[in-house]
Write a protein that holds these residues in place. Structure first.
Motif, PDB file in Angstrom:
ATOM      1  N   MET A  52      13.356  44.730  62.691  1.00 42.19           N
ATOM      2  CA  MET A  52      12.079  45.233  62.329  1.00 42.19           C
ATOM      3  C   MET A  52      12.077  46.330  61.363  1.00 42.19           C
ATOM      4  O   MET A  52      11.043  46.262  60.663  1.00 42.19           O
TER       5      MET A  52
ATOM      6  N   TYR B  37      16.291  45.352  56.107  1.00 41.69           N
ATOM      7  CA  TYR B  37      15.854  44.733  54.908  1.00 41.69           C
ATOM      8  C   TYR B  37      16.974  44.687  54.165  1.00 41.69           C
ATOM      9  O   TYR B  37      17.106  45.778  53.408  1.00 41.69           O
TER      10      TYR B  37
ATOM     11  N   CYS C 206       3.154  38.540  62.718  1.00 38.42           N
ATOM     12  CA  CYS C 206       3.738  39.952  63.007  1.00 38.42           C
ATOM     13  C   CYS C 206       4.868  39.737  63.770  1.00 38.42           C
ATOM     14  O   CYS C 206       5.006  39.297  64.891  1.00 38.42           O
ATOM     15  N   HIS C 207       6.161  40.345  63.549  1.00 42.24           N
ATOM     16  CA  HIS C 207       7.347  40.323  64.137  1.00 42.24           C
ATOM     17  C   HIS C 207       7.004  41.209  65.577  1.00 42.24           C
ATOM     18  O   HIS C 207       7.709  41.063  66.528  1.00 42.24           O
TER      19      HIS C 207
ATOM     20  N   PRO D 271       6.405  44.939  58.718  1.00 38.43           N
ATOM     21  CA  PRO D 271       6.663  43.975  59.784  1.00 38.43           C
ATOM     22  C   PRO D 271       5.424  43.815  60.619  1.00 38.43           C
ATOM     23  O   PRO D 271       5.288  42.918  61.502  1.00 38.43           O
TER      24      PRO D 271
ATOM     25  N   ASP E  89      11.822  36.507  56.469  1.00 36.30           N
ATOM     26  CA  ASP E  89      10.829  37.068  56.033  1.00 36.30           C
ATOM     27  C   ASP E  89      10.837  38.458  55.098  1.00 36.30           C
ATOM     28  O   ASP E  89      10.285  39.249  54.964  1.00 36.30           O
ATOM     29  N   GLU E  90      11.875  38.082  54.278  1.00 35.53           N
ATOM     30  CA  GLU E  90      12.219  39.160  53.183  1.00 35.53           C
ATOM     31  C   GLU E  90      11.883  38.532  51.940  1.00 35.53           C
ATOM     32  O   GLU E  90      12.135  37.546  51.592  1.00 35.53           O
TER      33      GLU E  90
END
Length: 338
Positions: free
Chosen positions: A41, A44, A125-126, A215, A269-270
């Protein structure tokens, strides 16, 4: 000739890979791929000094290394723990790790409002994913939740501090992408919050990327708020001629209308290529874009249900001309067994 760097062998959930010294357990797990990759979360890979804040990536190290095979006494944050040669790690196969992740999820939800039905981040949404996987129906706390008023922190960005988990991704992204930062984490402990400096607004050419790195639904696009649920839109890859950025983006379409524009992201999701505010907020007319084709969403989400093509090894009974005959044979077998 330069000496070849010896790689470390690390085993995660029974799967072994070789990585360079200094690699974190999380990056080693990503190299293996699959369901053994812990969730993240706050970490990155493209933001320096990220990680170590949310603790959702906790894993159990059952063997420290070949030199010291003793297990680590506590769960460790995989994003901040480097691998050692011969290390053995348990993620999915560890009950301790799963219980620890469940406890962390409960902690993150202590002050988080249950506003998924109205949150623009719902569906991608994480924290929502973690809530479904590890969350509990109720909370054990008896205190009132911290509440904040929604705030416009720039001409394009809305801040809902109620939803923030203080991962600090937006702060790190602003440090990396802008010459001067106008917001940060104020106060300490349970009073900590994201906010701008006095009389300042987030208006840098690339500041819109803080929306993509968030996130949860704490930072949202004011030009697309409440325009559509994400699962009603179709993401497509598109490019435009832009002097500030690469011009590579994802258009979220509803019919012929562009609901919102985001940067392209990988399976974790980066963001792959940062995009400027002009591409993100100003170019909502299809005439500015050259559409390449549908965007495949790698991460598990409700967005992935909008299939444009059949996945590999996918079989539908309706596509089989003999489906009726197969069904009849099954019925006959059941009758004969009875």
């Amino acid at each position: 000739m330069s000496e070849e760097i010896k790689k470390f062998k690390v085993t995660i959930d029974g799967q072994t890979t070789e990585v360079l010294p200094g690699t974190s357990i999380l990056e080693a797990a990503r190299q293996i791929g699959g369901k053994s990759v812990p969730p993240a979360m706050c970490y990155y890979s493209k933001l320096e000094t990220s990680g170590g804040r949310c603790r959702t990536c906790l894993v159990e190290v059952s063997k420290g290394s070949e030199a010291d095979p003793r297990p680590m006494p506590k769960l460790v944050a995989s994003c901040r723990t480097g691998v050692m040669d011969g290390m053995e790690v348990k993620n999915l196969t560890s009950e301790k790790a799963q219980e620890g992740r469940k406890a962390v999820t409960e902690f993150l939800l202590i002050n988080h409002p249950l506003d998924c039905p109205i949150c623009d981040q719902a569906g991608e949404c994480h924290l929502q994913d973690l809530g479904y996987e590890h969350g509990v129906e109720g909370t054990r706390t008896e205190f009132e939740r911290n509440t904040y008023d929604a705030d416009d922190i720039g001409p394009y960005i809305k801040l809902n501090m109620n939803r923030c988990i203080l991962c600090a991704r937006c702060v790190l992204a602003a440090n990396q992408l802008t010459e001067k930062r106008e917001h940060g984490i104020l106060f300490r402990g349970d009073h900590a919050e994201i906010s701008t400096y006095l009389n300042k607004a987030l208006d840098n050419d690339f500041i819109g990327n803080v929306i993509d790195v968030c996130p949860v639904g704490a930072l949202t696009d004011r030009t697309a708020r409440f325009a559509s649920r994400v699962w009603f839109t179709k993401p497509v890859n598109a490019t435009c001629k832009c002097e500030k950025c690469s011009g590579k983006a994802v258009l979220w379409m509803k019919g012929d209308e562009i609901v919102r524009v985001t940067a392209r992201k990988d399976q974790y999701d980066e963001v792959q290529d940062w995009i400027c505010n002009e591409c993100r907020f100003e170019r909502k007319d299809p005439k500015y874009w050259s559409i390449e084709g549908p965007r495949h969403i790698d991460r598990h989400s409700v967005i992935s249900l909008n299939h444009y093509e059949k996945p590999k090894d996918y079989y539908r009974q309706l596509d089989n001309p003999d489906a009726i005959e197969i069904a009849k044979k099954d019925e006959e077998k059941i009758e004969n067994n009875n």
